[in-house]
Design a protein around this motif. Structure first.
Motif, PDB file in Angstrom:
ATOM      1  N   UNK A 168       0.812  -1.218   0.000  1.00  0.00           N
ATOM      2  CA  UNK A 168       0.000   0.000   0.000  1.00  0.00           C
ATOM      3  C   UNK A 168       0.847   1.270   0.000  1.00  0.00           C
ATOM      4  N   UNK A 169       2.081   1.168   0.465  1.00  0.00           N
ATOM      5  CA  UNK A 169       2.931   2.358   0.547  1.00  0.00           C
ATOM      6  C   UNK A 169       3.188   2.960  -0.828  1.00  0.00           C
ATOM      7  N   UNK A 170       3.009   2.180  -1.894  1.00  0.00           N
ATOM      8  CA  UNK A 170       3.202   2.695  -3.245  1.00  0.00           C
ATOM      9  C   UNK A 170       1.967   3.423  -3.767  1.00  0.00           C
ATOM     10  N   UNK A 171       0.878   3.372  -3.008  1.00  0.00           N
ATOM     11  CA  UNK A 171      -0.407   3.881  -3.517  1.00  0.00           C
ATOM     12  C   UNK A 171      -0.910   5.057  -2.700  1.00  0.00           C
ATOM     13  N   UNK A 172       0.000   5.834  -2.174  1.00  0.00           N
ATOM     14  CA  UNK A 172      -0.376   6.958  -1.325  1.00  0.00           C
ATOM     15  C   UNK A 172      -1.160   8.015  -2.100  1.00  0.00           C
ATOM     16  N   UNK A 173      -2.177   8.538  -1.451  1.00  0.00           N
ATOM     17  CA  UNK A 173      -2.876   9.697  -1.994  1.00  0.00           C
ATOM     18  C   UNK A 173      -2.192  10.957  -1.468  1.00  0.00           C
ATOM     19  N   UNK A 174      -2.562  12.108  -2.004  1.00  0.00           N
ATOM     20  CA  UNK A 174      -1.991  13.359  -1.532  1.00  0.00           C
ATOM     21  C   UNK A 174      -3.059  14.441  -1.585  1.00  0.00           C
ATOM     22  N   UNK A 175      -2.842  15.489  -0.823  1.00  0.00           N
ATOM     23  CA  UNK A 175      -3.792  16.593  -0.757  1.00  0.00           C
ATOM     24  C   UNK A 175      -3.357  17.689  -1.717  1.00  0.00           C
ATOM     25  N   UNK A 176      -4.308  18.201  -2.492  1.00  0.00           N
ATOM     26  CA  UNK A 176      -4.008  19.275  -3.436  1.00  0.00           C
ATOM     27  C   UNK A 176      -5.026  20.395  -3.286  1.00  0.00           C
ATOM     28  N   UNK A 177      -4.601  21.585  -3.658  1.00  0.00           N
ATOM     29  CA  UNK A 177      -5.505  22.730  -3.722  1.00  0.00           C
ATOM     30  C   UNK A 177      -6.121  22.788  -5.108  1.00  0.00           C
ATOM     31  N   UNK A 178      -7.426  22.991  -5.155  1.00  0.00           N
ATOM     32  CA  UNK A 178      -8.125  23.087  -6.435  1.00  0.00           C
ATOM     33  C   UNK A 178      -9.135  24.225  -6.363  1.00  0.00           C
ATOM     34  N   UNK A 179      -9.575  24.665  -7.530  1.00  0.00           N
ATOM     35  CA  UNK A 179     -10.657  25.644  -7.607  1.00  0.00           C
ATOM     36  C   UNK A 179     -11.944  24.882  -7.905  1.00  0.00           C
ATOM     37  N   UNK A 180     -12.942  25.087  -7.062  1.00  0.00           N
ATOM     38  CA  UNK A 180     -14.236  24.429  -7.252  1.00  0.00           C
ATOM     39  C   UNK A 180     -15.339  25.465  -7.097  1.00  0.00           C
ATOM     40  N   UNK A 181     -16.103  25.651  -8.168  1.00  0.00           N
ATOM     41  CA  UNK A 181     -17.191  26.644  -8.175  1.00  0.00           C
ATOM     42  C   UNK A 181     -16.663  28.017  -7.812  1.00  0.00           C
ATOM     43  N   UNK A 195       0.769   9.901 -10.354  1.00  0.00           N
ATOM     44  CA  UNK A 195       1.997   9.113 -10.374  1.00  0.00           C
ATOM     45  C   UNK A 195       2.743   9.310 -11.704  1.00  0.00           C
ATOM     46  N   UNK A 196       4.077   9.364 -11.630  1.00  0.00           N
ATOM     47  CA  UNK A 196       4.856   9.553 -12.850  1.00  0.00           C
ATOM     48  C   UNK A 196       5.206   8.206 -13.476  1.00  0.00           C
ATOM     49  N   UNK A 197       5.569   8.224 -14.721  1.00  0.00           N
ATOM     50  CA  UNK A 197       5.807   7.002 -15.483  1.00  0.00           C
ATOM     51  C   UNK A 197       6.947   6.181 -14.903  1.00  0.00           C
ATOM     52  N   UNK A 198       7.990   6.850 -14.421  1.00  0.00           N
ATOM     53  CA  UNK A 198       9.130   6.131 -13.860  1.00  0.00           C
ATOM     54  C   UNK A 198       8.728   5.335 -12.621  1.00  0.00           C
ATOM     55  N   UNK A 199       7.944   5.977 -11.740  1.00  0.00           N
ATOM     56  CA  UNK A 199       7.481   5.292 -10.537  1.00  0.00           C
ATOM     57  C   UNK A 199       6.576   4.122 -10.909  1.00  0.00           C
ATOM     58  N   UNK A 200       5.731   4.350 -11.880  1.00  0.00           N
ATOM     59  CA  UNK A 200       4.825   3.301 -12.351  1.00  0.00           C
ATOM     60  C   UNK A 200       5.620   2.094 -12.829  1.00  0.00           C
ATOM     61  N   UNK A 201       6.661   2.335 -13.582  1.00  0.00           N
ATOM     62  CA  UNK A 201       7.446   1.246 -14.163  1.00  0.00           C
ATOM     63  C   UNK A 201       8.332   0.563 -13.129  1.00  0.00           C
ATOM     64  N   UNK A 202       9.015   1.355 -12.325  1.00  0.00           N
ATOM     65  CA  UNK A 202      10.002   0.810 -11.405  1.00  0.00           C
ATOM     66  C   UNK A 202       9.380   0.136 -10.190  1.00  0.00           C
ATOM     67  N   UNK A 203       8.303   0.705  -9.664  1.00  0.00           N
ATOM     68  CA  UNK A 203       7.737   0.188  -8.428  1.00  0.00           C
ATOM     69  C   UNK A 203       6.493  -0.672  -8.637  1.00  0.00           C
ATOM     70  N   UNK A 206       5.762  -4.458 -11.919  1.00  0.00           N
ATOM     71  CA  UNK A 206       5.957  -5.896 -11.765  1.00  0.00           C
ATOM     72  C   UNK A 206       4.772  -6.596 -11.112  1.00  0.00           C
ATOM     73  N   UNK A 207       3.766  -5.823 -10.674  1.00  0.00           N
ATOM     74  CA  UNK A 207       2.620  -6.432 -10.007  1.00  0.00           C
ATOM     75  C   UNK A 207       1.499  -6.694 -11.008  1.00  0.00           C
ATOM     76  N   UNK A 208       1.009  -7.928 -11.010  1.00  0.00           N
ATOM     77  CA  UNK A 208       0.089  -8.375 -12.049  1.00  0.00           C
ATOM     78  C   UNK A 208      -1.253  -7.662 -12.023  1.00  0.00           C
ATOM     79  N   UNK A 209      -1.625  -7.088 -10.880  1.00  0.00           N
ATOM     80  CA  UNK A 209      -2.911  -6.411 -10.806  1.00  0.00           C
ATOM     81  C   UNK A 209      -2.974  -5.254 -11.792  1.00  0.00           C
ATOM     82  N   UNK A 210      -1.825  -4.701 -12.136  1.00  0.00           N
ATOM     83  CA  UNK A 210      -1.801  -3.560 -13.041  1.00  0.00           C
ATOM     84  C   UNK A 210      -2.149  -3.965 -14.470  1.00  0.00           C
ATOM     85  N   UNK A 211      -2.077  -5.272 -14.761  1.00  0.00           N
ATOM     86  CA  UNK A 211      -2.500  -5.721 -16.081  1.00  0.00           C
ATOM     87  C   UNK A 211      -3.993  -5.481 -16.285  1.00  0.00           C
ATOM     88  N   UNK A 212      -4.703  -5.355 -15.189  1.00  0.00           N
ATOM     89  CA  UNK A 212      -6.157  -5.178 -15.266  1.00  0.00           C
ATOM     90  C   UNK A 212      -6.563  -3.714 -15.445  1.00  0.00           C
TER      91      UNK A 212
END
Length: 258
Positions: A168-181, A195-203, A206-212
């Motif tokens: 789960x440590x690879x799937x952290x969410x983060x807080x961002x500021x946005x404009x709403x209404x 998530x950036x492409x490098x993190x996606x590939x490197x971390x 290799x996990x099969x769930x991502x094939x889905x």
């Protein structure tokens, strides 16, 4: 508790956050600190009571108050909860532990497993597609039954799904500021939104769930999103480059949307 000096608190907040605070903000922070301290003291007293009773009953005991199960997170009434060294569990989950369907350790280590809801939250896997993944052994689940033999809760242990489900440590969410209404507010951005492409590939590659994911993310993402208007300064939250990898603090004003 010792009375908080508002002026000192105001000075400390300004130093921590790098901006000026009004006396109204400092006063609100003082009230919040006092409220949180009182809640913490009540929690600490209850923890001491439980631990003392556990000394008398080292194998656990039937809990004498209502509470929330540390596994399925359902509330249960007095007499329907069990407390031991692994914490508080509803009788459905405790029965599954007793029958060795699930390990007791998951009650204190949520990072070792996914719930059905978390598979939807992190991977948009749900409904018929989830059933398909289980049927074809892409995902292996363990089922906690209720007293009628129906499904109470599904658990997907990472050790049962080695090489399929990532930590789960690879799937952290983060807080961002946005404009709403037209108003600046805060919300949670999920891992797949930033998530950036490098993190996606490197971390994660290799996990099969991502094939889905090409199939699951092609469908509507049905995860609730919270929006709130302000953060509480006493938590010391900072938004470097508009982000933060911690979970959002409790807020007074928020809106939930699908």
């Amino acid at each position: 508790m010792e009375n908080i000096d508002i002026q000192k608190l105001k000075t400390g907040l300004e130093k921590e956050h790098g901006r000026e605070f009004t006396m109204e903000e400092a006063t609100q922070a003082k009230w919040d600190i006092e409220k949180f301290v009182n809640i913490f003291m009540e929690f600490a007293d209850e923890e001491i009571r439980r631990k003392n009773k556990l000394i008398e009953n080292p194998n656990g005991f039937l809990f004498d108050r209502q509470g929330r199960c540390s596994i399925c997170h359902d509330y249960a009434e007095e007499g329907n909860l069990w407390f031991d060294k692994y914490g508080l569990k509803c009788m459905n989950c405790q029965k599954a532990i007793n029958e060795k369907i699930i390990p007791a350790s998951i009650a204190i280590n949520e990072d070792s497993w996914y719930s059905k809801y978390e598979l939807q939250k992190y991977f948009n896997i749900r409904g018929a597609y989830l059933s398909k993944c289980i049927k074809h052994s892409i995902l292996k689940n363990r089922i906690v039954q209720n007293e009628n033999g129906k499904v109470h809760f599904q658990i997907f242990l990472i050790k049962d799904n080695k090489g399929v489900l990532p930590p789960k440590k690879y799937l952290k969410s983060r807080i961002v500021k946005v404009m709403r209404k037209g108003v600046e507010c805060f919300t949670t951005e999920f891992w797949y939104e930033y998530i950036d492409l490098n993190l996606f590939t490197e971390l994660l590659g290799k996990y099969k769930i991502l094939w889905c994911l090409h199939e699951t993310f092609a469908k509507e993402i049905d995860t609730s999103r919270f929006y709130w208007n302000k953060t509480n300064p006493i938590f010391g939250f900072k938004f470097s480059n508009g982000t933060n990898e911690e979970e959002p603090p409790p807020e007074e004003e928020f809106e939930t949307v699908k």
